[in-house]
Design an enzyme around this catalytic site. Sequence first.
Site, short mmCIF file in Angstrom:
data_model
loop_
_atom_site.label_atom_id
_atom_site.label_comp_id
_atom_site.label_asym_id
_atom_site.label_seq_id
_atom_site.Cartn_x
_atom_site.Cartn_y
_atom_site.Cartn_z
N ASP A 1 74.85 121.97 -0.70
CA ASP A 1 75.45 121.26 -1.93
C ASP A 1 74.48 120.83 -2.32
O ASP A 1 74.66 120.28 -3.31
CB ASP A 1 77.27 120.18 -1.68
N GLU B 1 80.07 117.55 -6.46
CA GLU B 1 78.87 117.72 -5.01
C GLU B 1 78.17 117.09 -4.75
O GLU B 1 78.67 116.54 -3.74
CB GLU B 1 77.90 118.45 -6.32
N HIS C 1 80.61 116.21 -2.22
CA HIS C 1 80.48 117.43 -0.80
C HIS C 1 79.64 116.78 0.17
O HIS C 1 79.50 117.27 1.06
CB HIS C 1 80.62 118.52 -1.38
N TYR D 1 80.04 116.44 4.79
CA TYR D 1 78.81 116.57 4.62
C TYR D 1 77.97 116.20 6.21
O TYR D 1 77.73 116.20 7.48
CB TYR D 1 78.35 118.48 3.91
N GLU E 1 78.24 129.92 -4.68
CA GLU E 1 79.27 128.77 -4.95
C GLU E 1 80.52 130.11 -4.30
O GLU E 1 81.51 129.48 -3.20
CB GLU E 1 79.86 127.77 -5.83
N GLU F 1 85.46 123.68 -5.29
CA GLU F 1 84.50 124.88 -5.58
C GLU F 1 85.09 126.21 -6.41
O GLU F 1 84.16 126.98 -7.46
CB GLU F 1 84.10 125.61 -4.44
N HIS G 1 84.68 125.41 -10.28
CA HIS G 1 83.39 125.50 -10.23
C HIS G 1 82.87 126.42 -10.53
O HIS G 1 82.32 126.80 -11.88
CB HIS G 1 82.47 125.10 -9.59
FE FE2 Z 1 80.08 121.97 -4.27
FE FE2 Z 2 80.26 123.80 -6.62
#
Ligand code: FE2
Ligand code: FE2
Length: 345
Positions: free
Chosen positions: A81, A112, A115, A119, A187, A221, A224
């Site tokens: 990301d 993002e 994200h 993670y 993505e 996602e 996006h």
């Molecule tokens: Fe993402």
């Molecule tokens: Fe994304």
Amino acid sequence: MTTVPAPRPAADRQLLLDPGMDLTLRPMRYPHFFDRFKDAIRNTWTVEEVDLHSDLADLHRLSPAERHLVSRLVAFFATGDTIVANNLVLNLYQHVNSPEGRLYLSRQLFEEAVHVQFYLNLLDTYVPDEQERSEAFAAVENIPSIARKAEFCFRWIDSVHELRALTSKADRRAFLLNLICFAACIEGLFFYGAFAYVYYLRSRGLLHGLASGTNWVFRDESMHMAFAFDVVETVRREEPDLFDADMAQQVRDMLAEAVECEVQFAEDLLTRGISGMSLADMREYLQHVADRRLAVLGIDPMYGSKNPFAFMELQDVQELSNFFERRVSAYQVGVTGTVGFDDDF
Ligand SMILES: [Fe+2]
Ligand SMILES: [Fe+2]
């Protein structure tokens, strides 16, 4: 996809990819971008809502082959990301010349960042050993199957690095290829491939914490991608001659390479034998996804492959039902409204 309004009359002939920093929100030239911004706000979630600790007992139950799969997966998530966010800032924000479009991109950048935080939390929880964790973050350099995907991403970031303004048709095509690459290949394929492993594990009763967070990332996602394809469709209406046969072939070649990168990643993940998930199935799934991305772009399919993963067919339904549950708490923070589910992902 959302219906894109017809091009504006010639008297008001500033185009979406014309260079500049348009500041005029009224009259609004691209209200469908603003609608996507508002839809995204309604989908707000936070990392603190996802409990990953419930996965720790499962991690101890995994076979060595499954443990290898999970360690490779989290190593991919460690930097994926961040790469997407960098391209957004360096390229997309610069060239999509619409203040309402840039509102959406600002929101995407926030997502993002969430994200990345999700993670980071995943790696901190799953990989307590500091040495192992730093190796996961260095995977783009040290693990060949992840390095190859990263090289693909960096090559497409670099392909438009020198472009400060899209003054020629060649510039615009180069930018569109970068945009399509990040939506359809990164993505829309690398991440979708990764989500398939997560939902496979969930279908085996494993790692529900990761799957619950993935539901939110998956939803983001999808949006996006939908926005990026809206941009492509808008440019196509304004400048149809940009979309010639060469461009279509370049998109096909790019997606074919992305499928090969992701198949190499699958070979790495599945090499030790995972019951219920074969390399052939994963290849077919990736080809099926690539064909769907081509279809959205109005390009003939390359593979004609079916989706072999029933657990991914169910995912769309699962994700939407979670989203409706989610809206209960969304109302509690004063967010109201409805979201359309007309995007075919
Ligand atoms: Fe993402
Ligand atoms: Fe994304």
